[in-house]
Write a protein that holds these residues in place. Structure first.
Motif, PDB file in Angstrom:
ATOM      1  N   ARG A   1     -16.068   6.770   0.150  1.00 52.82           N
ATOM      2  CA  ARG A   1     -16.264   7.252   1.509  1.00 52.82           C
ATOM      3  C   ARG A   1     -17.740   7.430   1.834  1.00 52.82           C
ATOM      4  O   ARG A   1     -18.139   7.384   3.002  1.00 52.82           O
TER       5      ARG A   1
ATOM      6  N   THR B   1      -5.194  -0.821  -6.349  1.00 51.72           N
ATOM      7  CA  THR B   1      -5.334  -0.571  -7.791  1.00 51.72           C
ATOM      8  C   THR B   1      -4.234  -1.290  -8.563  1.00 51.72           C
ATOM      9  O   THR B   1      -4.475  -1.846  -9.641  1.00 51.72           O
TER      10      THR B   1
ATOM     11  N   ASN C   1     -10.798   2.950   1.693  1.00 54.44           N
ATOM     12  CA  ASN C   1      -9.373   2.797   1.405  1.00 54.44           C
ATOM     13  C   ASN C   1      -8.633   4.116   1.569  1.00 54.44           C
ATOM     14  O   ASN C   1      -9.082   5.154   1.060  1.00 54.44           O
ATOM     15  N   SER C   2      -7.508   4.073   2.262  1.00 55.34           N
ATOM     16  CA  SER C   2      -6.657   5.249   2.345  1.00 55.34           C
ATOM     17  C   SER C   2      -5.952   5.453   1.000  1.00 55.34           C
ATOM     18  O   SER C   2      -6.039   4.609   0.106  1.00 55.34           O
ATOM     19  N   ARG C   3      -5.259   6.566   0.882  1.00 50.97           N
ATOM     20  CA  ARG C   3      -4.600   6.865  -0.393  1.00 50.97           C
ATOM     21  C   ARG C   3      -3.578   5.780  -0.737  1.00 50.97           C
ATOM     22  O   ARG C   3      -3.531   5.296  -1.863  1.00 50.97           O
ATOM     23  N   ARG C   4      -2.754   5.377   0.242  1.00 48.69           N
ATOM     24  CA  ARG C   4      -1.743   4.356  -0.018  1.00 48.69           C
ATOM     25  C   ARG C   4      -2.383   3.007  -0.329  1.00 48.69           C
ATOM     26  O   ARG C   4      -1.946   2.298  -1.243  1.00 48.69           O
TER      27      ARG C   4
ATOM     28  N   ARG D   1      -5.322   2.520  -1.531  1.00 46.57           N
ATOM     29  CA  ARG D   1      -5.992   2.610  -2.830  1.00 46.57           C
ATOM     30  C   ARG D   1      -4.994   2.386  -3.963  1.00 46.57           C
ATOM     31  O   ARG D   1      -5.297   1.704  -4.946  1.00 46.57           O
ATOM     32  N   ILE D   2      -3.792   2.955  -3.817  1.00 46.89           N
ATOM     33  CA  ILE D   2      -2.767   2.776  -4.845  1.00 46.89           C
ATOM     34  C   ILE D   2      -2.341   1.315  -4.924  1.00 46.89           C
ATOM     35  O   ILE D   2      -2.226   0.734  -6.012  1.00 46.89           O
TER      36      ILE D   2
ATOM     37  N   ASN E   1     -13.397   2.099  -2.122  1.00 47.95           N
ATOM     38  CA  ASN E   1     -12.874   3.455  -2.276  1.00 47.95           C
ATOM     39  C   ASN E   1     -13.895   4.514  -1.897  1.00 47.95           C
ATOM     40  O   ASN E   1     -13.529   5.670  -1.655  1.00 47.95           O
TER      41      ASN E   1
END
Length: 462
Positions: free
Chosen positions: A420, A437, A428-431, A433-434, A418
């Protein structure tokens, strides 16, 4: 003393040779004008570029498949086979949908591990040491060492079980096997031994054949693959956590990142590296699914496995009376391979975390921590495997321990990928990362439920 390479890098040696041979073939084709056709009006459009493109695709596929195949075979060890077979014998097809979820988790986890190695040029142990405090580093290394030691015990138990199927007592086999594996890594050619172990473990490829010949209820198989059939029972949760532990083993993340670093891979090679990780993970899980289905077809509904001989019965459609011999051959190869790879992966990770010399080509005085950890794991694993314990329960119990520890290692992996500041645009991009997680939280919840059930059981409350 002979010089050696990290076992993770052995697949890359084969892939480099494959790439060179393919490149040479392409060059010969181009130089000779192979594939150019002529007609009455003169030369037509040459198909050589299309052939070269196909050749490049095949070359790329060979480069991807080699290391993934090695990793998949190392992951399908004695404890894994026992856990998958027990899932089929105890719950028939009931764990198939859960295994689909576990497959998705493994793909994501292994992708994150190789991405770290490709973009940082460092193994997971070294990154944890650099990015976290000393206490958190010690926690990660301690969990890995505990999990791997349990795995080594299970591998030697698998070696003993393989010979017991052939009528040889384990006390006559396990000590010499431990000395042999230790000597192969320190003094012999590990790469040569690894090839033998891989060939032996190919016996488990009989499971896909046994699955078909066992005539399973294909309609039920398809239904259980796409429709959840989760059970709230403690036995199901126990086995589910064991399936997580044997499929998403903590050592695999360290192994994957270290393998990318040892190959000298660069960020521009990431697409091939990612394909290697994804194909290897999917391949390993397909084999595990066939083991579950084959066992369910042969002995499904009979309850938990009681012996290695029961696990071998799933191979009867292929081998007939020789099922136990075939199973013993595969079990021996898989156990021996993982019995060397697992302690080495832990030694490398601990050496990275401590920032000390880590190479099997070094003498004890040059790399005392690295070689000392490897030796201690081999010795302890062999000693514990000789105790009068239920082998099948030991193998499954080891995977439960892996499942309990996996969330801790996955948290480190998620936090690192996560950042940067560490990976830049490759973080990880936002999607993603979700999704990642969700995977980590799901694994953690399963482990927590099992832990709570176990503690309540001690007090007679569950």
């Amino acid at each position: 003393m002979n010089a050696h390479l990290d076992p993770v890098a052995t697949g890359s040696i084969a892939t480099d040779c494959t790439a060179q041979q393919a490149s040479s073939s392409a060059a010969v084709s181009a130089a000779t004008g192979l594939g150019v056709t002529t007609g009455p009006a003169g030369p037509t459009v040459p198909p050589a570029p299309a052939r070269r493109r196909r050749l490049r695709r095949l070359t790329a596929l060979a480069m991807v498949a080699g290391p993934g195949l090695v990793a998949a075979n190392a992951g399908n060890d004695a404890a894994g086979i026992a856990t998958y077979a027990s899932a089929g014998s105890q719950f028939t097809y009931g764990t198939l949908f859960f295994m689909v979820l576990v497959t998705i988790a493994l793909v994501m986890v292994q992708e994150m591990a190789v991405r770290l190695g490709a973009y940082t040029g460092k193994g997971l142990g070294a990154l944890i040491r650099e990015q976290f405090s000393l206490r958190l580093t010690a926690l990660a290394v301690g969990c890995l060492l505990l999990a791997n030691t349990g795995l080594v015990v299970s591998e030697f138990a698998g070696i003993g079980a393989a010979f017991e199927l052939l009528g040889v007592p384990k006390w006559a086999v396990v000590p010499p096997a431990a000395v042999l594996l230790w000597a192969l890594v320190l003094f012999g050619s590990y790469r040569w031994a690894e090839r033998i172990f891989l060939v032996m473990s190919l016996a488990f490829f009989a499971y896909p054949v046994a699955m078909v010949l066992g005539h399973p209820h294909w309609g039920q198989v398809a239904e259980h693959l796409v429709v959840p059939h989760l059970q709230p029972s403690s036995d199901f949760i126990l086995l589910a956590v064991a399936l997580i532990g044997t499929t998403v083993s903590p050592y695999m993340q360290f192994y994957a990142a270290a393998g990318v670093v040892d190959r000298g891979a660069k960020p521009e090679e990431y697409k091939l590296i990612r394909a290697d990780a994804v194909l290897g993970a999917v391949f390993a899980c397909i084999i595990s699914l066939t083991i579950i289905v084959a066992t369910a077809s042969a002995i499904g509904g009979t309850g938990p496995l009681q012996s290695a001989a029961e696990a071998a019965r799933a191979l009867e459609p292929v081998a007939g009376p020789g099922a136990e011999l075939l199973f013993a051959f595969g079990l021996l190869g898989a156990s021996a391979l993982a019995g060397a790879v697992v302690p080495l992966s832990a030694s490398y990770a601990i050496g990275e975390a401590a920032g000390v010399e880590r190479s099997v080509s070094r003498r004890f005085r040059d790399a005392p921590l690295f070689l000392g950890v490897f030796t201690a794991q081999i010795a302890l694993g062999a000693v514990v495997a000789l105790t009068p314990v239920d082998v099948i329960q030991l193998l499954i119990g080891t995977q439960v321990l892996q499942g309990l520890i996996s969330p801790i290692v996955l948290v480190y992996l998620l936090v690192l990928t996560n950042r940067r500041s560490l990976l830049g645009d490759a973080a990880n991009s936002r999607r993603y990362r979700i999704a990642a997680t969700t995977v980590v939280v799901g694994v953690a919840l399963m482990s927590t439920v099992l832990l709570v059930q176990t503690v309540l059981g001690w007090f007679g409350l569950a």
